[in-house]
Scaffold this active site. Structure first.
Site, mmCIF file in Angstrom:
data_model
loop_
_atom_site.group_PDB
_atom_site.id
_atom_site.type_symbol
_atom_site.label_atom_id
_atom_site.label_comp_id
_atom_site.label_asym_id
_atom_site.label_seq_id
_atom_site.Cartn_x
_atom_site.Cartn_y
_atom_site.Cartn_z
ATOM 1 N N LYS A 51 -36.882 -25.100 28.411
ATOM 2 C CA LYS A 51 -36.496 -25.209 29.807
ATOM 3 C C LYS A 51 -35.062 -24.744 29.975
ATOM 4 C CE LYS A 51 -35.158 -28.627 32.257
ATOM 5 N NZ LYS A 51 -34.846 -29.620 33.264
ATOM 6 N N LYS A 85 -34.971 -26.087 40.638
ATOM 7 C CA LYS A 85 -35.211 -27.080 41.699
ATOM 8 C C LYS A 85 -34.771 -26.533 43.059
ATOM 9 C CE LYS A 85 -35.136 -31.212 38.784
ATOM 10 N NZ LYS A 85 -34.642 -30.724 37.483
ATOM 11 N N ASP A 120 -34.454 -25.135 50.018
ATOM 12 C CA ASP A 120 -33.733 -24.483 51.119
ATOM 13 C C ASP A 120 -34.787 -24.086 52.149
ATOM 14 O OD1 ASP A 120 -31.785 -22.984 52.630
ATOM 15 O OD2 ASP A 120 -30.639 -22.753 50.779
ATOM 16 N N ILE A 121 -34.389 -23.328 53.160
ATOM 17 C CA ILE A 121 -35.400 -22.893 54.127
ATOM 18 C C ILE A 121 -36.375 -21.934 53.433
ATOM 19 C CG2 ILE A 121 -33.919 -23.260 56.137
ATOM 20 C CD1 ILE A 121 -33.374 -20.241 56.165
ATOM 21 N N ASN A 161 -37.553 -18.947 53.789
ATOM 22 C CA ASN A 161 -37.202 -17.551 53.530
ATOM 23 C C ASN A 161 -36.223 -17.419 52.368
ATOM 24 O OD1 ASN A 161 -37.544 -14.777 54.499
ATOM 25 N ND2 ASN A 161 -35.321 -14.901 54.785
ATOM 26 N N THR A 162 -35.279 -18.356 52.304
ATOM 27 C CA THR A 162 -34.284 -18.304 51.233
ATOM 28 C C THR A 162 -34.929 -18.616 49.889
ATOM 29 O OG1 THR A 162 -32.565 -18.924 52.795
ATOM 30 C CG2 THR A 162 -32.093 -19.316 50.471
ATOM 31 N N ARG A 192 -39.047 -40.475 27.015
ATOM 32 C CA ARG A 192 -38.196 -41.037 25.970
ATOM 33 C C ARG A 192 -39.067 -41.619 24.863
ATOM 34 N NH1 ARG A 192 -35.057 -38.367 27.802
ATOM 35 N NH2 ARG A 192 -32.962 -38.774 28.582
ATOM 36 N N GLY A 197 -35.249 -33.449 26.755
ATOM 37 C CA GLY A 197 -33.945 -32.861 26.449
ATOM 38 C C GLY A 197 -33.230 -33.593 25.348
HETATM 39 O O1 C5P Z 1 -32.105 -35.058 28.369
HETATM 40 P P1 C5P Z 1 -33.324 -35.437 29.161
HETATM 41 O O2 C5P Z 1 -34.569 -35.617 28.307
HETATM 42 O O3 C5P Z 1 -33.090 -36.590 30.101
HETATM 43 O O4 C5P Z 1 -33.556 -34.145 30.046
HETATM 44 C C1 C5P Z 1 -34.655 -34.047 30.873
HETATM 45 C C2 C5P Z 1 -34.600 -32.708 31.520
HETATM 46 O O5 C5P Z 1 -35.808 -32.513 32.183
HETATM 47 C C3 C5P Z 1 -33.515 -32.525 32.546
HETATM 48 O O6 C5P Z 1 -33.084 -31.168 32.458
HETATM 49 C C4 C5P Z 1 -34.174 -32.808 33.867
HETATM 50 O O7 C5P Z 1 -33.764 -31.898 34.850
HETATM 51 C C5 C5P Z 1 -35.657 -32.610 33.567
HETATM 52 N N1 C5P Z 1 -36.646 -33.583 33.987
HETATM 53 C C6 C5P Z 1 -36.401 -34.913 34.165
HETATM 54 N N2 C5P Z 1 -37.371 -35.777 34.566
HETATM 55 C C7 C5P Z 1 -38.597 -35.358 34.755
HETATM 56 C C8 C5P Z 1 -38.910 -34.022 34.534
HETATM 57 C C9 C5P Z 1 -37.904 -33.153 34.144
HETATM 58 O O8 C5P Z 1 -35.280 -35.352 33.960
HETATM 59 N N3 C5P Z 1 -39.517 -36.212 35.152
#
Ligand code: C5P
Length: 194
Positions: free
Chosen positions: A34, A63, A66-67, A69-70, A142, A171
Site C-alpha cells: 500500500k 482516500k 472532493d466534488i 469532477n475533481t 493487529r 502497517g
Molecule cells: O500501521 P497500521 O497497521 O496502523 O497502518 C494501517 C494502514 O492502513 C494505514 O496506512 C491506514 O491508512 C490504513 N488502514 C487503516 N484501517 C483500515 C484500513 C486501512 O488504518 N481499516
C-alpha cells in the site's frame, strides 16, 4: 487465496530507500503493497511505479474526497501510475464514487466509510450520530499482543478473515518489526491457523 496473498503492507514512510527496502524484503511473502499519503506526498507518483516494479499489486491509498469532477480527474491521473486499487471516501457520495470507477476502470475502487481511528466520542464531536459500528465493518488489523497505536477499532488477522475480509492492510506490526519478513510470515501462519 494463500494466506500471505491476503497481506498488503502499508509502506507509510517519507523515505524512498526505506519503502523500496521494505518492498524488496517482503516481496514473495505478502500479496501487495500500500502506498498512502505519507509516501505519495513525500516521494511523488513515481513511487507507485517503483513499488509496482516488485511485481506485486499496489494499493494506492489516497482516500480521495472532493466534488465528483475533481475526484474523477484524480482517479484518471492515478490510472496512469500502475496501481491495482484506489481508495476514495464514501462520504464523498455515490456520484463521486461512480465517477471514480468510470475514470479508473482497470482498478478496484475501494470506499473508506469511517476511519478506524474514530471512536464514538470523536464521531459525536463531528456531529455524526451513532457508534462507528453502525456505519462500518472494516477494522484496523493487529496481531494478538501488538501495539494498537492510533487504531481505535481493531481485529486480529484471523478474526478479520473469518469475518469475511479478503485482503488485510497491515502497517506498523510489519514495518516496525525488527524483522519485517518474519513478522509477515508469522501473520500468514496466524491467518492459516485461524
Ligand atoms: O500501521 P497500521 O497497521 O496502523 O497502518 C494501517 C494502514 O492502513 C494505514 O496506512 C491506514 O491508512 C490504513 N488502514 C487503516 N484501517 C483500515 C484500513 C486501512 O488504518 N481499516
Amino acid at each position: 487465496m494463500r494466506p500471505e496473498e491476503r497481506i498488503f503492507v502499508a509502506l507509510d514512510t517519507p523515505e524512498r530507500e526505506r519503502a523500496l527496502d521494505l518492498a524488496a524484503r517482503l516481496a514473495g511473502k505478502v500479496g501487495g503493497f500500500k502506498v498512502g499519503l505519507e509516501a505519495f506526498v513525500a516521494l511523488g507518483p513515481s513511487i507507485v511505479h517503483d513499488i509496482a516494479a516488485s511485481g506485486l499489486p499496489v494499493f494506492l491509498d489516497l482516500k480521495l474526497h472532493d466534488i465528483p469532477n475533481t475526484v474523477a480527474g484524480a482517479a484518471a491521473s492515478a490510472s496512469r501510475l500502475g496501481a491495482s486499487f484506489l481508495t476514495v471516501h464514501a462520504l464523498g457520495g455515490v456520484e463521486m464514487m461512480r465517477r471514480a470507477v468510470e475514470a479508473f476502470p482497470s482498478a478496484s475502487i475501494l470506499a473508506v466509510t469511517i476511519l478506524t481511528s474514530h471512536d464514538d466520542e470523536s464521531l459525536r464531536r463531528l456531529g455524526i450520530a451513532g457508534p462507528p459500528g453502525d456505519a462500518v465493518v472494516v477494522p484496523g488489523i493487529r496481531p494478538a499482543g501488538s501495539a494498537e497505536n492510533d487504531q481505535a477499532r481493531i481485529a486480529t488477522p484471523a478474526a478479520a478473515v473469518r469475518a469475511g475480509a479478503d485482503r488485510l492492510v497491515i502497517g506498523r506490526p510489519i514495518t516496525q518489526a525488527a524483522d519485517p519478513a518474519a513478522a509477515a510470515e508469522e501473520i500468514a501462519r496466524e491467518i492459516a491457523r485461524g
